[in-house]
Design an enzyme around this catalytic site. Structure first.
Site, PDB file in Angstrom:
ATOM      1  N   ARG A  68     -19.804  -1.043  33.249  1.00  0.00           N
ATOM      2  CA  ARG A  68     -20.042  -2.345  32.625  1.00  0.00           C
ATOM      3  C   ARG A  68     -18.812  -3.231  32.835  1.00  0.00           C
ATOM      4  NH1 ARG A  68     -18.088   1.040  28.547  1.00  0.00           N
ATOM      5  NH2 ARG A  68     -16.025   0.339  27.884  1.00  0.00           N
TER       6      ARG A  68
ATOM      7  N   LYS B 207     -20.725  13.329  31.476  1.00  0.00           N
ATOM      8  CA  LYS B 207     -19.344  13.543  31.913  1.00  0.00           C
ATOM      9  C   LYS B 207     -19.238  14.736  32.857  1.00  0.00           C
ATOM     10  CE  LYS B 207     -19.069  10.126  29.703  1.00  0.00           C
ATOM     11  NZ  LYS B 207     -19.062   8.830  30.377  1.00  0.00           N
TER      12      LYS B 207
ATOM     13  N   GLU C 240     -11.309  21.531  29.466  1.00  0.00           N
ATOM     14  CA  GLU C 240     -10.299  21.068  30.420  1.00  0.00           C
ATOM     15  C   GLU C 240      -8.921  21.487  29.933  1.00  0.00           C
ATOM     16  OE1 GLU C 240     -10.379  16.812  30.832  1.00  0.00           O
ATOM     17  OE2 GLU C 240     -12.383  16.799  31.685  1.00  0.00           O
TER      18      GLU C 240
ATOM     19  N   HIS D 181      -8.930   5.534  19.809  1.00  0.00           N
ATOM     20  CA  HIS D 181      -9.752   5.161  20.966  1.00  0.00           C
ATOM     21  C   HIS D 181     -10.113   3.678  21.008  1.00  0.00           C
ATOM     22  CE1 HIS D 181      -9.857   9.367  21.967  1.00  0.00           C
ATOM     23  NE2 HIS D 181     -10.257   9.631  20.738  1.00  0.00           N
TER      24      HIS D 181
HETATM   25  C1  MV4 Z   1      -8.117  13.935  27.860  1.00  0.00           C
HETATM   26  C2  MV4 Z   1      -6.857  13.840  27.257  1.00  0.00           C
HETATM   27  C3  MV4 Z   1      -5.924  14.808  27.566  1.00  0.00           C
HETATM   28  N1  MV4 Z   1      -6.236  15.818  28.421  1.00  0.00           N
HETATM   29  N2  MV4 Z   1      -8.389  14.944  28.709  1.00  0.00           N
HETATM   30  C4  MV4 Z   1     -10.221  10.483  25.320  1.00  0.00           C
HETATM   31  C5  MV4 Z   1     -11.526   9.826  25.499  1.00  0.00           C
HETATM   32  C6  MV4 Z   1     -12.051  10.215  26.818  1.00  0.00           C
HETATM   33  N3  MV4 Z   1     -12.197   9.045  27.633  1.00  0.00           N
HETATM   34  C7  MV4 Z   1     -11.067  11.179  27.400  1.00  0.00           C
HETATM   35  N4  MV4 Z   1      -9.958  11.237  26.493  1.00  0.00           N
HETATM   36  C8  MV4 Z   1      -8.895  12.051  26.727  1.00  0.00           C
HETATM   37  N5  MV4 Z   1      -9.094  13.033  27.612  1.00  0.00           N
HETATM   38  C9  MV4 Z   1      -7.456  15.850  28.959  1.00  0.00           C
HETATM   39  N6  MV4 Z   1      -7.755  16.860  29.776  1.00  0.00           N
HETATM   40  C10 MV4 Z   1      -6.616  12.788  26.367  1.00  0.00           C
HETATM   41  C11 MV4 Z   1      -7.646  11.896  26.096  1.00  0.00           C
HETATM   42  C12 MV4 Z   1      -7.317  10.850  25.165  1.00  0.00           C
HETATM   43  C13 MV4 Z   1      -7.302   9.515  25.548  1.00  0.00           C
HETATM   44  C14 MV4 Z   1      -7.626   9.097  26.822  1.00  0.00           C
HETATM   45  C15 MV4 Z   1      -7.610   7.760  27.188  1.00  0.00           C
HETATM   46  C16 MV4 Z   1      -7.253   6.811  26.240  1.00  0.00           C
HETATM   47  C17 MV4 Z   1      -6.937   7.185  24.981  1.00  0.00           C
HETATM   48  C18 MV4 Z   1      -6.953   8.533  24.612  1.00  0.00           C
HETATM   49  C19 MV4 Z   1      -6.614   8.889  23.319  1.00  0.00           C
HETATM   50  C20 MV4 Z   1      -6.640  10.193  22.943  1.00  0.00           C
HETATM   51  C21 MV4 Z   1      -6.994  11.180  23.868  1.00  0.00           C
END
Ligand code: MV4
Length: 504
Positions: free
Chosen positions: A292, A116, A200, A235
């Site tokens: 994917r 990442k 972040e 998730h």
């Molecule tokens: C975040 C966020 C809020 N702020 N980054 C969750 C998994 C990963 N793909 C990144 N994720 C998140 N990153 C910042 N700076 C909130 C999430 C997140 C989330 C993102 C996409 C779909 C579902 C989620 C559920 C909880 C938190």
């Protein structure tokens, strides 16, 4: 074009890929575990090979065995589907080294997006907006505190090797930083064998919007538009739609161009998805790229008319993408419900058993991408997702009505499924208004899983229960309820029975 492709997967996605192969005149080779000997994907493929016992670690994850099968059966290419081996860089490389074609992105692109922090660095270098924060792993709590001070609380600690939410910690004040960093490191180490963590700014209440891209090996890359994936729990996405109520044509173009830039920067070829957070002000931030085919690809297929799986195979065979970006725009609305073997009224507890009866919805605008049939045994070895119910309609309201209608037609007996939960979701006022973000579902769960049926439904159910109870009691004497002189059950007899039996 290939004349034979091996599908290194199971369930609904194996069937989806077999269908694409057959439409392209390609023969298909399935692999299967002992648990899947009678599975639909085994029957629908032209050839099928048993590769081991039920646990995936002894079957669907045995890359070397699968490559050996492909060679012995004369397949020229391998499609990995999603999950299992689909994002393993070593497997993409091993397939190529074995002289086979990998129907997916180059191993180098999987590697570039796998870390990442590396993906963030690549994004920043190519002008792709990311959430403010570091691109380097944190040295210690002191470094984390300096960064947090710079961006302001709350901040989010993330595993560098991560993705999918593992090793993530929200930190709301400086006093929590040290213990949260330790916890995130421990979780990251356990999940990925790497305790590198970065930080972040935490974005509150964003939507999860992703962009589907498709790239060929001649330098062409197009965006197929967005999918709205905010309706998720822990998730796990529950519902996806295309387009998103929050994305205007201008924003679509901007996010699409950004996703294409990120893909080209990684040397991407084949189908891929850029995940973004979209905040309430319409600002978007690149999160990560999924290298994917995704579960929710059908909603994009239905609004663009482009068969993503066929094009994965075509570009892997060296074909050029024939469509131009300016000709791609979503038509109408598509929605997908993931039908899982989970009991939503019992904290989504996985349910096991045999599908004793299955009735599938059909009619206008309905698509069923399933991997089960009557007789299927649902165990705990694999993912609980049994099928996807997907609808298309001219607009979002009509798509919701159509999904509700299709869910009503769906009957699955023998196991608990998410079907009733999805029905309640389609009836939810906030969902219908499109007022969703990534925390919405978990906040709304109590009211979605503890529902009191409408009064008329309750009365009908009570009457039916009374009639059944009465019939059971009278079994051997009479097969129908007490009737009046007319020969049909009188209303008063039903009502009396309902009062006595159903409402006791
Ligand atoms: C975040 C966020 C809020 N702020 N980054 C969750 C998994 C990963 N793909 C990144 N994720 C998140 N990153 C910042 N700076 C909130 C999430 C997140 C989330 C993102 C996409 C779909 C579902 C989620 C559920 C909880 C938190």
């Amino acid at each position: 074009m290939f004349d034979k492709v091996l599908i290194a997967n199971r369930g609904e996605i194996a069937l989806r890929i077999i269908r694409a192969c057959h439409e392209l005149g390609i023969r298909s080779v399935a692999v299967y575990s002992d648990a899947d000997a009678h599975a639909p994907h085994v029957r629908e493929a032209d050839e099928a090979v048993n590769i081991g016992p039920p646990p995936s670690s002894q079957s669907y994850l045995l890359g070397d065995v699968i490559i050996d099968v492909a060679q012995r059966f004369g397949a020229q290419a391998i499609h990995p589907g999603y999950g299992f081996l689909s994002e393993r860089e070593w497997f993409a490389r091993a397939v190529r080294d074995a002289g086979l074609v990998w129907i997916g992105p180059p191993a180098e692109a999987i590697a570039a997006m796998g870390s990442k922090t590396a993906a963030r660095t690549l994004a920043v270098a190519h002008g792709v907006p990311v959430v403010p924060g570091t691109t380097e792993a944190l040295r210690d709590a002191g470094a984390a505190r300096d960064v947090a001070k710079q961006y302001g609380y709350p901040v989010l600690l993330k595993a560098a090797a991560g993705g999918g939410g593992k090793g993530m910690r929200v930190v709301r004040e400086a006093s929590e930083l040290e213990s949260s960093l330790e916890a995130a490191r421990r979780e990251a180490k356990n999940a990925f064998g790497d305790d590198a963590v970065y930080v972040e700014k935490y974005i509150e209440g964003p939507r999860h919007v992703e962009i589907q891209i498709l790239a060929d090996s001649h330098g062409n890359c197009v965006s197929l538009g967005e999918r709205e994936c905010s309706v998720q729990r822990r998730h796990q996405k529950m519902v996806e739609e295309a387009p998103s109520v929050a994305v205007s044509p201008e924003l679509r173009r901007e996010m699409g161009e950004t996703a294409v830039r990120a893909a080209l920067a990684a040397g991407y070829v084949n189908a891929g998805t850029c995940e973004f957070l979209l905040d309430s002000n319409g600002k978007f931030y690149f999160l990560e790229m999924n290298t994917r085919l995704q579960v929710e690809h059908p909603v994009t297929e239905l609004v663009t008319g482009i068969d993503i799986v066929q094009w994965q195979i075509r570009v892997a065979a060296g074909e050029r993408i024939p469509f131009r970006q300016e000709d791609i725009a979503p038509t109408g609305w598509a929605m997908e419900c993931r039908i899982t073997s989970e009991d939503a009224s019992n904290n989504f507890l996985p349910s096991t058993g045999t599908v004793s009866y299955l009735h599938l919805p059909s009619g206008p605008g309905v698509r069923w991408d399933g991997g089960i049939e009557a007789g299927s045994v649902i165990g705990l070895n694999y993912d609980p997702m049994l099928a996807k119910l997907i609808v298309w309609a001219p607009d979002r309201n009509l798509a919701i009505e159509r999904m509700h209608r299709a869910l009503l037609e769906l009957t699955i007996e023998g196991i608990e499924t998410s079907r009733d939960f999805h029905l309640r979701l389609m009836e939810d006022e906030e969902f219908r208004r499109g007022e969703i973000e990534i925390q919405w579902l978990e906040r709304r769960l109590p009211s979605l899983t503890t529902v009191t049926p409408p009064a008329d439904t309750a009365r009908a159910a009570a009457i039916a229960a009374a009639l059944l109870a009465d019939r059971d009691r009278q079994r051997g004497r009479a097969s129908t309820v007490t009737t009046g002189s007319s020969g049909t059950p009188s209303t008063s007899a039903w009502q009396r029975a309902a009062r006595e039996e159903g409402l006791r």
